[in-house]
Design a protein around this motif. Sequence first.
Motif, PDB file in Angstrom:
ATOM      1  N   GLN A  52      -5.811  -2.089   9.095  1.00 33.41           N
ATOM      2  CA  GLN A  52      -7.094  -1.515   9.479  1.00 33.41           C
ATOM      3  C   GLN A  52      -7.040  -0.019   9.800  1.00 33.41           C
ATOM      4  O   GLN A  52      -8.049   0.666   9.693  1.00 33.41           O
ATOM      5  CB  GLN A  52      -7.649  -2.259  10.691  1.00 33.41           C
ATOM      6  N   ARG A  82      -6.615   4.005   9.805  1.00 30.39           N
ATOM      7  CA  ARG A  82      -6.814   5.087   8.835  1.00 30.39           C
ATOM      8  C   ARG A  82      -5.458   5.638   8.414  1.00 30.39           C
ATOM      9  O   ARG A  82      -4.546   5.755   9.238  1.00 30.39           O
ATOM     10  CB  ARG A  82      -7.647   6.197   9.498  1.00 30.39           C
ATOM     11  N   ASP A  94      -5.825   4.176  -1.933  1.00 36.87           N
ATOM     12  CA  ASP A  94      -6.851   3.362  -1.299  1.00 36.87           C
ATOM     13  C   ASP A  94      -6.213   2.732  -0.060  1.00 36.87           C
ATOM     14  O   ASP A  94      -5.349   3.350   0.531  1.00 36.87           O
ATOM     15  CB  ASP A  94      -7.455   2.337  -2.269  1.00 36.87           C
ATOM     16  N   TRP A  95      -6.565   1.567   0.346  1.00 45.84           N
ATOM     17  CA  TRP A  95      -6.046   0.922   1.558  1.00 45.84           C
ATOM     18  C   TRP A  95      -6.408   1.774   2.773  1.00 45.84           C
ATOM     19  O   TRP A  95      -5.583   2.134   3.578  1.00 45.84           O
ATOM     20  CB  TRP A  95      -4.534   0.663   1.452  1.00 45.84           C
ATOM     21  N   ASN A  96      -7.691   2.142   2.832  1.00 42.79           N
ATOM     22  CA  ASN A  96      -8.207   2.931   3.948  1.00 42.79           C
ATOM     23  C   ASN A  96      -7.446   4.247   4.075  1.00 42.79           C
ATOM     24  O   ASN A  96      -7.075   4.667   5.168  1.00 42.79           O
ATOM     25  CB  ASN A  96      -8.131   2.119   5.248  1.00 42.79           C
TER      26      ASN A  96
END
Length: 189
Positions: A81, A83, A95-97
């Motif tokens: 989750q 950043r 990607d992947w936050n």
Amino acid sequence: MRPLRYSINVTLDGCCHHEAGLPPDEESMRYWTAEMQRADALLLGRVTYQMMESAWRRPATGVWPDWMDEWEIPFAEAIDQVRKYVVSSTLSAVDWNAELIQGDLGQAVQQLKQEPGEGLWVGGVTLPLALADLGLIDEYEFLVQPVLAGRGPTLLAGLRERIELELVDRRDFQSGAVAVRYRPTHVTA
């Protein structure tokens, strides 16, 4: 200004390869989960980003893999989750936050540190060395494992100048591991 903390597992002989230490146990995973939950964002190099993503990204099914023990899930959820900022000159997208950082490393990290928040966390080997050389790391946090690896990449190998540190925190684990946190005694950047 939010601080930048370098956090990593390391063996007694300074090896920081992720496979050189002891396998994670419940106590160390609780520790790293709490640290991850305190981070506003992660700053990762390409290799660390891809390694962490392959292990800790929530699968598209939403179900964590069978190899993951129940006590590892809180860490997986926390890192999934948070950043992420990825420093890379070879990736064209992430990607992947995550957000890709390219160009002047010092300037980019200074901007991230100027944003409000509790702190940034950096892991890995190559990127932290560059950040230490730039004087941008505000705290060094090592989970020292009671293992002599004898080979592998070592902590901050190639550092251009000596950095003197003061101990600000220490925690002993039942496994014999010791978490230590240091701050530079003077800031160079």
